[in-house]
Design a protein around this motif. Structure first.
Motif, PDB file in Angstrom:
ATOM      1  N   VAL A 142      36.060  34.988  42.075  1.00 48.40           N
ATOM      2  CA  VAL A 142      35.615  35.874  41.011  1.00 48.40           C
ATOM      3  C   VAL A 142      36.839  36.333  40.228  1.00 48.40           C
ATOM      4  O   VAL A 142      37.814  36.821  40.808  1.00 48.40           O
ATOM      5  CB  VAL A 142      34.871  37.099  41.571  1.00 48.40           C
ATOM      6  CG1 VAL A 142      34.537  38.092  40.459  1.00 48.40           C
ATOM      7  CG2 VAL A 142      33.602  36.665  42.302  1.00 48.40           C
ATOM      8  N   SER A 143      36.798  36.166  38.924  1.00 46.40           N
ATOM      9  CA  SER A 143      37.905  36.617  38.085  1.00 46.40           C
ATOM     10  C   SER A 143      38.025  38.138  38.146  1.00 46.40           C
ATOM     11  O   SER A 143      37.028  38.858  38.226  1.00 46.40           O
ATOM     12  CB  SER A 143      37.685  36.174  36.639  1.00 46.40           C
ATOM     13  OG  SER A 143      38.623  36.798  35.778  1.00 46.40           O
ATOM     14  N   LYS A 144      39.255  38.628  38.090  1.00 45.33           N
ATOM     15  CA  LYS A 144      39.478  40.079  38.089  1.00 45.33           C
ATOM     16  C   LYS A 144      38.887  40.731  36.849  1.00 45.33           C
ATOM     17  O   LYS A 144      38.622  41.940  36.841  1.00 45.33           O
ATOM     18  CB  LYS A 144      40.972  40.380  38.185  1.00 45.33           C
ATOM     19  CG  LYS A 144      41.545  40.176  39.580  1.00 45.33           C
ATOM     20  CD  LYS A 144      42.982  40.666  39.667  1.00 45.33           C
ATOM     21  CE  LYS A 144      43.501  40.578  41.096  1.00 45.33           C
ATOM     22  NZ  LYS A 144      44.901  41.054  41.205  1.00 45.33           N
ATOM     23  N   GLU A 145      38.654  39.932  35.808  1.00 48.65           N
ATOM     24  CA  GLU A 145      38.061  40.475  34.591  1.00 48.65           C
ATOM     25  C   GLU A 145      36.561  40.738  34.756  1.00 48.65           C
ATOM     26  O   GLU A 145      35.962  41.465  33.978  1.00 48.65           O
ATOM     27  CB  GLU A 145      38.287  39.509  33.426  1.00 48.65           C
ATOM     28  CG  GLU A 145      39.757  39.296  33.065  1.00 48.65           C
ATOM     29  CD  GLU A 145      39.933  38.304  31.935  1.00 48.65           C
ATOM     30  OE1 GLU A 145      38.908  37.748  31.480  1.00 48.65           O
ATOM     31  OE2 GLU A 145      41.084  38.079  31.514  1.00 48.65           O
ATOM     32  N   ALA A 146      35.964  40.158  35.797  1.00 55.00           N
ATOM     33  CA  ALA A 146      34.519  40.273  35.986  1.00 55.00           C
ATOM     34  C   ALA A 146      34.106  41.618  36.573  1.00 55.00           C
ATOM     35  O   ALA A 146      33.013  42.127  36.297  1.00 55.00           O
ATOM     36  CB  ALA A 146      33.998  39.145  36.865  1.00 55.00           C
ATOM     37  N   ALA A 147      34.972  42.192  37.431  1.00 47.33           N
ATOM     38  CA  ALA A 147      34.642  43.456  38.089  1.00 47.33           C
ATOM     39  C   ALA A 147      35.886  44.007  38.762  1.00 47.33           C
ATOM     40  O   ALA A 147      36.863  43.281  38.987  1.00 47.33           O
ATOM     41  CB  ALA A 147      33.521  43.260  39.110  1.00 47.33           C
ATOM     42  N   ALA A 193      29.882  37.442  37.807  1.00 50.42           N
ATOM     43  CA  ALA A 193      29.838  35.982  37.722  1.00 50.42           C
ATOM     44  C   ALA A 193      30.937  35.348  38.566  1.00 50.42           C
ATOM     45  O   ALA A 193      32.076  35.811  38.575  1.00 50.42           O
ATOM     46  CB  ALA A 193      29.985  35.536  36.277  1.00 50.42           C
ATOM     47  N   ALA A 194      30.580  34.284  39.272  1.00 48.67           N
ATOM     48  CA  ALA A 194      31.564  33.513  40.029  1.00 48.67           C
ATOM     49  C   ALA A 194      32.216  32.494  39.107  1.00 48.67           C
ATOM     50  O   ALA A 194      31.536  31.799  38.354  1.00 48.67           O
ATOM     51  CB  ALA A 194      30.902  32.807  41.202  1.00 48.67           C
ATOM     52  N   GLU A 195      33.548  32.421  39.143  1.00 48.37           N
ATOM     53  CA  GLU A 195      34.271  31.410  38.363  1.00 48.37           C
ATOM     54  C   GLU A 195      34.118  30.036  38.995  1.00 48.37           C
ATOM     55  O   GLU A 195      34.056  29.021  38.316  1.00 48.37           O
ATOM     56  CB  GLU A 195      35.756  31.790  38.288  1.00 48.37           C
ATOM     57  CG  GLU A 195      36.033  33.015  37.441  1.00 48.37           C
ATOM     58  CD  GLU A 195      35.898  32.736  35.957  1.00 48.37           C
ATOM     59  OE1 GLU A 195      35.678  33.711  35.212  1.00 48.37           O
ATOM     60  OE2 GLU A 195      36.014  31.580  35.545  1.00 48.37           O
ATOM     61  N   ALA A 196      34.061  30.007  40.319  1.00 47.55           N
ATOM     62  CA  ALA A 196      33.899  28.754  41.054  1.00 47.55           C
ATOM     63  C   ALA A 196      33.471  29.092  42.467  1.00 47.55           C
ATOM     64  O   ALA A 196      33.773  30.179  42.977  1.00 47.55           O
ATOM     65  CB  ALA A 196      35.196  27.951  41.071  1.00 47.55           C
ATOM     66  N   SER A 197      32.751  28.184  43.107  1.00 53.00           N
ATOM     67  CA  SER A 197      32.344  28.411  44.486  1.00 53.00           C
ATOM     68  C   SER A 197      32.021  27.079  45.146  1.00 53.00           C
ATOM     69  O   SER A 197      31.668  26.112  44.471  1.00 53.00           O
ATOM     70  CB  SER A 197      31.128  29.341  44.549  1.00 53.00           C
ATOM     71  OG  SER A 197      30.011  28.764  43.894  1.00 53.00           O
ATOM     72  N   GLU A 198      32.138  27.042  46.456  1.00 58.55           N
ATOM     73  CA  GLU A 198      31.837  25.820  47.190  1.00 58.55           C
ATOM     74  C   GLU A 198      31.712  26.124  48.667  1.00 58.55           C
ATOM     75  O   GLU A 198      32.220  27.141  49.152  1.00 58.55           O
ATOM     76  CB  GLU A 198      32.938  24.768  46.982  1.00 58.55           C
ATOM     77  CG  GLU A 198      34.295  25.173  47.531  1.00 58.55           C
ATOM     78  CD  GLU A 198      35.349  24.097  47.358  1.00 58.55           C
ATOM     79  OE1 GLU A 198      35.014  22.992  46.916  1.00 58.55           O
ATOM     80  OE2 GLU A 198      36.513  24.376  47.687  1.00 58.55           O
ATOM     81  N   VAL A 199      31.012  25.255  49.386  1.00 57.87           N
ATOM     82  CA  VAL A 199      31.021  25.249  50.844  1.00 57.87           C
ATOM     83  C   VAL A 199      31.801  24.018  51.242  1.00 57.87           C
ATOM     84  O   VAL A 199      31.461  22.900  50.848  1.00 57.87           O
ATOM     85  CB  VAL A 199      29.596  25.203  51.427  1.00 57.87           C
ATOM     86  CG1 VAL A 199      29.651  25.079  52.940  1.00 57.87           C
ATOM     87  CG2 VAL A 199      28.822  26.451  51.028  1.00 57.87           C
ATOM     88  N   ALA A 200      32.887  24.203  51.979  1.00 52.38           N
ATOM     89  CA  ALA A 200      33.800  23.094  52.252  1.00 52.38           C
ATOM     90  C   ALA A 200      34.403  23.222  53.642  1.00 52.38           C
ATOM     91  O   ALA A 200      34.344  24.280  54.278  1.00 52.38           O
ATOM     92  CB  ALA A 200      34.915  23.064  51.200  1.00 52.38           C
TER      93      ALA A 200
END
Length: 244
Positions: A142-147, A193-200
């Protein structure tokens, strides 16, 4: 390389060329087909399909491709089925590599993967030879700009996240695989909003590579990722920042 969960790596993935984007679309479509075949075409109650659809959304996979993949999985369209096969091995410097495949031809997949390892001085090992060094985790950036930090931590931890780390320009949220969607949904409901996410597959420890070994590892993982049968490549190799 998937599994080397750094924000810079995920940003690099988002900057792919059109040709590579097309290949990513094909790989995600395979995953959707398998998920639908195993658990039905409704993402409600089918966590694997929901994860695949989340990945499709992040990579801007066209809706018609998604629906076609679901239809194929539930039997509305004809076509060969895919088998899931995982290969494990070693790259330069003894770095561990896991290769997950969705293939309609196991012999072809095995030959192509073995060739890639051998071509770059690596070797394919036996099942379980390196997977013990990894754990499957969900990661959300999550970007610091989001919250603000307090809000992100409160929402994520209340939803079941294992950890929230503060990076230079983002928050890195770590979850158990089964809690990934719950945490993602909680963030979304709060407008974060999530900038990116994954299960890895995330390694317990990294092996730092430099010079020729780093170059060779980059070529090995690159060649593996370009194979049509390969879905994901994970490694515990840590490469210099200018190569990521």
């Amino acid at each position: 390389m998937s599994g080397h969960s750094k924000w810079e790596n995920i940003k690099r993935k988002k900057g792919k060329t059109d040709a590579i984007r097309a290949r990513i679309t094909t790989k995600i479509s395979k995953e959707i087909t398998i998920a639908a075949r195993m658990g039905g075409g409704d993402p409600v109650g089918n966590m694997r399909l929901k994860l695949a659809l989340t990945k499709a959304k992040q990579n801007n996979v066209p809706k018609e491709n998604i629906q076609r993949a679901i239809d194929k999985g539930v039997g509305a369209a004809s076509g060969a089925g895919f088998d899931e096969v995982t290969y494990e091995g070693y790259g330069p410097g003894g770095a561990a590599v896991i290769v997950e495949c969705n293939t309609d031809n196991r012999n072809r997949a095995a030959a192509d993967i073995r060739h890639a390892f051998t071509h770059h001085g690596g070797s394919v090992g036996t099942p379980g030879c390196v997977s013990w060094m990894f754990k499957k985790k969900g990661t959300i950036f999550v970007s610091k700009e989001a919250a603000d930090e307090d809000t992100v931590m409160m929402v994520a931890l209340d939803a079941g996240a294992e950890d929230v780390a503060v990076n230079e320009d983002s928050y890195k949220i770590t979850t158990a695989p089964e809690d990934f969607l719950t945490v993602s949904d909680a963030l979304e409901k709060e407008g974060i909003a999530a900038e990116a996410s994954e299960v890895a597959m995330v390694p317990d420890n990294y092996v730092k590579l430099e010079g020729d070994a780093a170059q060779t590892m980059a070529r090995l993982t690159g060649e593996l990722e370009e194979l049509d049968d390969v879905q994901e490549v994970y490694t515990n190799a840590e490469l210099p920042e200018d190569m990521e």
